[in-house]
Design an enzyme around this catalytic site. Structure first.
Site, PDB file in Angstrom:
ATOM      1  N   HIS A 465       0.835  -1.204   0.000  1.00  0.00           N
ATOM      2  CA  HIS A 465       0.000   0.000   0.000  1.00  0.00           C
ATOM      3  C   HIS A 465       0.874   1.259   0.000  1.00  0.00           C
ATOM      4  O   HIS A 465       0.716   2.141  -0.849  1.00  0.00           O
ATOM      5  CB  HIS A 465      -0.913  -0.011   1.232  1.00  0.00           C
ATOM      6  CG  HIS A 465      -1.806   1.182   1.354  1.00  0.00           C
ATOM      7  ND1 HIS A 465      -3.139   1.139   1.034  1.00  0.00           N
ATOM      8  CD2 HIS A 465      -1.569   2.458   1.764  1.00  0.00           C
ATOM      9  CE1 HIS A 465      -3.680   2.333   1.231  1.00  0.00           C
ATOM     10  NE2 HIS A 465      -2.738   3.153   1.683  1.00  0.00           N
ATOM     11  N   GLU A 466       1.789   1.331   0.951  1.00  0.00           N
ATOM     12  CA  GLU A 466       2.627   2.528   1.067  1.00  0.00           C
ATOM     13  C   GLU A 466       3.566   2.655  -0.134  1.00  0.00           C
ATOM     14  O   GLU A 466       3.878   3.761  -0.573  1.00  0.00           O
ATOM     15  CB  GLU A 466       3.420   2.511   2.378  1.00  0.00           C
ATOM     16  CG  GLU A 466       2.556   2.504   3.636  1.00  0.00           C
ATOM     17  CD  GLU A 466       1.487   3.589   3.653  1.00  0.00           C
ATOM     18  OE1 GLU A 466       1.683   4.653   3.027  1.00  0.00           O
ATOM     19  OE2 GLU A 466       0.436   3.374   4.289  1.00  0.00           O
ATOM     20  N   HIS A 469       1.813   4.400  -2.932  1.00  0.00           N
ATOM     21  CA  HIS A 469       1.939   5.855  -2.777  1.00  0.00           C
ATOM     22  C   HIS A 469       3.318   6.316  -3.246  1.00  0.00           C
ATOM     23  O   HIS A 469       3.452   7.339  -3.925  1.00  0.00           O
ATOM     24  CB  HIS A 469       1.772   6.246  -1.308  1.00  0.00           C
ATOM     25  CG  HIS A 469       0.366   6.282  -0.822  1.00  0.00           C
ATOM     26  ND1 HIS A 469      -0.632   6.961  -1.476  1.00  0.00           N
ATOM     27  CD2 HIS A 469      -0.211   5.756   0.297  1.00  0.00           C
ATOM     28  CE1 HIS A 469      -1.765   6.839  -0.797  1.00  0.00           C
ATOM     29  NE2 HIS A 469      -1.537   6.118   0.278  1.00  0.00           N
ATOM     30  N   HIS A 472       3.738   6.781  -6.882  1.00  0.00           N
ATOM     31  CA  HIS A 472       3.091   8.009  -7.341  1.00  0.00           C
ATOM     32  C   HIS A 472       4.092   9.170  -7.294  1.00  0.00           C
ATOM     33  O   HIS A 472       4.122  10.030  -8.183  1.00  0.00           O
ATOM     34  CB  HIS A 472       1.883   8.310  -6.443  1.00  0.00           C
ATOM     35  CG  HIS A 472       0.786   9.059  -7.125  1.00  0.00           C
ATOM     36  ND1 HIS A 472      -0.426   9.305  -6.529  1.00  0.00           N
ATOM     37  CD2 HIS A 472       0.711   9.634  -8.348  1.00  0.00           C
ATOM     38  CE1 HIS A 472      -1.192   9.980  -7.365  1.00  0.00           C
ATOM     39  NE2 HIS A 472      -0.530  10.200  -8.469  1.00  0.00           N
TER      40      HIS A 472
END
Length: 672
Positions: A465-466, A469, A472
């Protein structure tokens, strides 16, 4: 010499962590605010006619050193804080708020911005420049540029108060978490908890110069006890302690702060011409209005409730077999794990040896390589803020792409949870593509003298999940730093993170890295298949839990004055009643440690987790139909990521997917 005031000459122009002392921060902020004010004055008092270049673009690139130092300080305040840093934060926050207010309420500067904005249809601007102009103008209007002098002063004071109170909320929540620990000397009280976890509890006890075992409210310590401890009284005590964080009337209580923050936000919204704070926030989100958010949350609530109720009935049956007729919230994780093992013949402790932290990280690196052509190399010549941190150079086709900091283990000075952050944004200026510095911060179990750091499967998904990010930020390719990376609409920001989690459940991918840390044996095929099948396990319960937080958040920010004659607890119970599957305990409340909305950026935005789930389910379905490593689709997805906030997110999504997202994709994934 103050290293924060020098040009960062370290490799990659990275942050000079090892040269920074606490006494450097405040003088650096004071000096850099003055320097940045001079930059703004130069733009404001430019004798030339206002143009996009000398006003809008000049502002986008102003204050770079102040931004760098702010990123360093506030990231350290989250990842490696202490009493002195928290004290400095109390001085720095109002200083920065005042600086921000001065800019946003600078009438002469706004006149220049408005002059450019009013002629935007006659200017030859590309799409990113148009976005920057629109965002700059709107940002000023939403910061009070059109208010009269008296109201500008009111808004400035509100912003200052909010800055201080939000910071205090977070400090209280952290202090309350750190203040509790359970010391146990009798091993029998810990029956059911796996030996590897007990070793960690022993290590934690030694750190406190105690014999036996210590359990804290830090996630890697708390969750295993709630999952495996057969001692129901222990689970109850820990759950009560966790639920009392900043809710016990003591030194770190946040109940009054909640009321003060909510009231200030409402005053701010009304001053700016909005009905409530949610109206103000959602104007700048994909959802656009509170009505749309409530419609979205309630639609999911209606669909998910029957599934959630059925799941709880299954847990009740298990508990009844143990002689428990009144299953409580502190029993949930314990019996959910029992049921998961019964249904899928897997449990976390059985899986953990197959998920060594280093191997999981390597897997996510390999995935980024397959999808986006990125390569990762650990480097040791970059300064770090703590010895636990590891640093990596990321390249694409041999060209430097980004610097990555990985910080995985809990410490006293680190707040709970997991997050991605940036020390430096990407931007293009004077022919140079200045690359980003990205950080991934988690709280995974530390290695012991006998075993490396082994992750639960939930922790595996957290890392993915992290890292979603982080991608991105890493792939950012925009001209302006304030439109780069994760600088997107808030209900779009969770798409990349939640999208990447999907790969954790794919057998084809799991087989490449789920290997026993001692034997190298691949996780057996039947276990991988069960793990994949377990993706929707307790999805109804988890959905209602998230919807409860989302509805509570929206209630705080839409119901004017609703808290005045109610306690925080009463308000919380009332607003989450439709989502609560267990009796509420009068001694506990979630709101006083709900840092996402009272300290973080999720106020009137917690719904965005579920909103983004629709996006990620729909996006991954596209890959599933065409191959999970499909390079053509990955290339289109890479454009979405690299575009940052330069385009409307729905337009970005449609360019990638060919259509708008469908909620059915989420419902099918969750409930079949």
């Amino acid at each position: 010499m103050n290293p924060l005031l020098e040009k960062f000459n370290t490799k990659y122009t990275s942050s000079p962590f090892e040269e920074i002392k606490e006494e450097h921060y405040l003088p650096a902020f004071q000096e850099l605010v003055k320097t940045s004010e001079k930059e703004i004055d130069g733009i404001t008092n430019n004798s030339e006619e206002p143009t996009f270049e000398n006003t809008i673009e000049a502002m986008a690139f102003s204050g770079e050193q102040l931004d760098r130092v702010s990123n360093i300080f506030f990231n350290i305040n989250s990842a490696e804080t202490n009493d002195e840093i928290q004290k400095i934060a109390q001085e720095v926050s109002p200083l920065l708020t005042e600086f921000s207010s001065k800019i946003s309420q600078n009438e002469k500067l706004f006149e220049r911005i408005k002059s450019v904005y009013d002629q935007k249809d006659r200017l030859s601007l590309n799409e990113e420049q148009q976005t920057l102009l629109n965002e700059t103008y709107k940002g000023f209007v939403r910061s009070g540029a059109l208010l009269n002098e008296e109201d500008k002063k009111k808004l400035e004071k509100i912003n200052m108060d909010l800055s201080i109170k939000s910071l205090q909320f977070g400090q209280n929540a952290l202090a309350s978490t750190n203040a509790y620990f359970k010391h146990i000397t009798d091993k029998d009280e810990l029956k059911g908890i796996p030996e590897a976890i007990l070793q960690q509890y022993e290590e934690d006890a030694k750190e406190k110069d105690l014999e036996g075992y210590v359990i804290t409210l830090q996630y890697p310590s708390y969750l295993p006890a709630m999952t495996y401890a057969e001692n129901r009284e222990l689970r109850k005590e820990l759950a009560l302690a966790n639920g009392k964080k900043s809710f016990d009337g003591g030194e770190f209580d946040n109940q009054n702060l909640i009321k003060e923050i909510v009231k200030l936000r409402q005053e701010k919204a009304e001053l700016l011409g909005y009905k409530n704070y949610a109206d103000f926030v959602l104007e700048e989100r994909m959802a656009q209005s509170p009505a749309k958010v409530f419609e979205f949350l309630n639609e999911l609530l209606e669909k998910a409730t029957p599934y959630a109720q059925k799941e709880i009935e299954e847990l009740k049956s298990l508990a009844k077999a143990d002689g428990i007729d009144d299953i409580q919230s502190y029993d949930h994780t314990f019996y959910a794990e029992k049921l998961r093992k019964q249904k899928f013949d897997i449990d976390d402790e059985e899986l953990k040896p197959y998920f060594q932290l280093e191997k999981v990280q390597e897997a996510v690196f390999v995935l980024a390589g397959k999808l986006f052509g990125l390569e990762f190399k650990e480097i040791t010549d970059v300064q770090k803020y703590h010895q636990d941190v590891k640093t990596y150079e990321i390249t694409e086709n041999g060209n430097y792409k980004a610097l990555l900091y990985a910080d995985y283990h809990p410490r006293k000075g680190k707040r709970a949870g997991a997050w991605m952050t940036s020390y430096k944004n990407q931007y293009k200026q004077n022919g140079e593509n200045s690359r980003p510095h990205i950080s991934v911060v988690c709280n995974f179990t530390k290695p012991t003298k006998d075993t490396p750091s082994l992750l639960t499967f939930q922790e595996v998904t957290t890392l993915f999940h992290e890292f979603g990010h982080a991608l991105h930020g890493v792939l950012a390719d925009t001209q302006y730093p304030n439109l780069s990376g994760t600088s997107v609409k808030w209900d779009f920001v969770e798409l990349p993170s939640q999208f990447l989690e999907n790969y954790c459940y794919e057998p084809e991918f799991l087989k490449t890295f789920a290997k026993h840390y001692q034997t190298g044996e691949i996780l057996p095929t039947e276990k991988i298949e069960k793990l994949s099948q377990s993706k929707s396990f307790m999805e109804g319960y988890q959905t209602l839990r998230q919807l409860g937080f989302g509805l509570l958040d929206m209630a705080y920010h839409t119901e004017i004055g609703a808290l005045e004659n109610k306690s925080v607890k009463a308000f919380e119970v009332e607003k989450t009643a439709a989502t609560n599957l267990y009796p509420s305990n009068p001694e506990t409340a979630a709101s006083p440690s709900f840092s996402h909305i009272f300290q973080g950026g999720y106020s009137a935005g917690y719904y965005s987790y579920k909103w983004a789930e629709v996006l990620d389910a729909d996006a991954f379905h596209y890959f599933k139909e065409n191959g999970i490593f499909n390079t053509e689709i990955a290339a289109k997805y890479k454009i979405l990521l690299s575009s940052g906030g330069t385009k409307n997110p729905m337009e970005l999504y449609k360019n990638f997917r060919g259509r708008e997202p469908k909620v059915e994709s989420l419902l099918k994934r969750a409930f079949g």
